[in-house]
Design a protein around this motif. Structure first.
Motif, mmCIF file in Angstrom:
data_model
loop_
_atom_site.group_PDB
_atom_site.id
_atom_site.type_symbol
_atom_site.label_atom_id
_atom_site.label_comp_id
_atom_site.label_asym_id
_atom_site.label_seq_id
_atom_site.Cartn_x
_atom_site.Cartn_y
_atom_site.Cartn_z
ATOM 1 N N GLY A 10 17.784 -58.353 38.038
ATOM 2 C CA GLY A 10 17.582 -59.693 37.512
ATOM 3 C C GLY A 10 16.712 -59.718 36.269
ATOM 4 N N ARG A 11 15.697 -58.891 36.244
ATOM 5 C CA ARG A 11 14.803 -58.863 35.075
ATOM 6 C C ARG A 11 15.556 -58.491 33.799
ATOM 7 N NH1 ARG A 11 12.887 -53.816 37.599
ATOM 8 N NH2 ARG A 11 13.451 -52.134 36.198
ATOM 9 N N HIS A 12 16.591 -57.666 33.948
ATOM 10 C CA HIS A 12 17.396 -57.294 32.780
ATOM 11 C C HIS A 12 18.178 -58.501 32.266
ATOM 12 C CE1 HIS A 12 17.102 -53.229 34.850
ATOM 13 N NE2 HIS A 12 16.441 -53.083 33.711
ATOM 14 N N ILE B 146 17.254 -61.605 32.533
ATOM 15 C CA ILE B 146 16.269 -62.467 31.869
ATOM 16 C C ILE B 146 15.988 -61.949 30.463
ATOM 17 C CG2 ILE B 146 13.855 -63.244 31.927
ATOM 18 C CD1 ILE B 146 14.159 -63.260 35.037
ATOM 19 N N GLU B 147 15.865 -60.624 30.334
ATOM 20 C CA GLU B 147 15.636 -60.022 29.015
ATOM 21 C C GLU B 147 16.805 -60.281 28.066
ATOM 22 O OE1 GLU B 147 14.825 -55.896 29.843
ATOM 23 O OE2 GLU B 147 12.907 -56.360 30.787
ATOM 24 N N GLY C 160 18.235 -63.036 27.929
ATOM 25 C CA GLY C 160 18.138 -64.440 27.569
ATOM 26 C C GLY C 160 18.826 -65.382 28.545
ATOM 27 N N LYS D 199 19.143 -67.561 31.923
ATOM 28 C CA LYS D 199 18.185 -68.270 32.765
ATOM 29 C C LYS D 199 18.517 -68.004 34.222
ATOM 30 C CE LYS D 199 17.245 -71.681 29.379
ATOM 31 N NZ LYS D 199 16.337 -72.648 29.037
ATOM 32 N N PRO D 200 17.483 -67.712 35.029
ATOM 33 C CA PRO D 200 17.733 -67.470 36.451
ATOM 34 C C PRO D 200 18.469 -68.645 37.083
ATOM 35 C CG PRO D 200 15.487 -66.879 35.879
ATOM 36 C CD PRO D 200 16.074 -67.568 34.673
ATOM 37 N N PHE E 68 23.354 -65.575 38.484
ATOM 38 C CA PHE E 68 22.759 -64.233 38.499
ATOM 39 C C PHE E 68 23.424 -63.353 39.556
ATOM 40 C CE2 PHE E 68 18.381 -63.585 36.461
ATOM 41 C CZ PHE E 68 18.757 -64.256 35.322
#
Length: 80
Positions: free
Chosen positions: A31-33, A35-36, A38, A40-41, A45
């Motif tokens: 998930g962090r990737h 977000i990186e 751009g 939005k959670p 996802f």
């Protein structure tokens, strides 16, 4: 349906090639990737992560660069 020895041999070889005799591989994409990238959670996802993980298990994705590229494609489709 009963599978022949060919299917069994293919499956065993696939498991060995993925090194998952004892445990499934960890997902490359997280998930962090997303977000990186751009994104939005949100509910999309899970779909993106699952689709990329399936590609990873199929051997179509072998590194983070490939995973990010596919996530971008899927994210663009999901956004439209």
């Amino acid at each position: 349906m009963i599978f022949g020895s060919e299917a069994q041999e293919w499956f065993i070889e696939r498991v060995r090639s993925l090194h998952i005799e004892h445990k499934a591989p960890e997902p490359i994409l997280m998930g962090r990737h997303l977000i990186e990238l751009g994104l939005k959670p949100g509910p999309s996802f899970r779909g993106i992560l699952d689709a990329v993980y399936e590609m990873q298990l199929d051997g179509k994705i072998t590194d983070l660069t490939d995973a990010l590229q596919e996530a971008r494609k899927i994210g663009d489709i999901a956004a439209n």
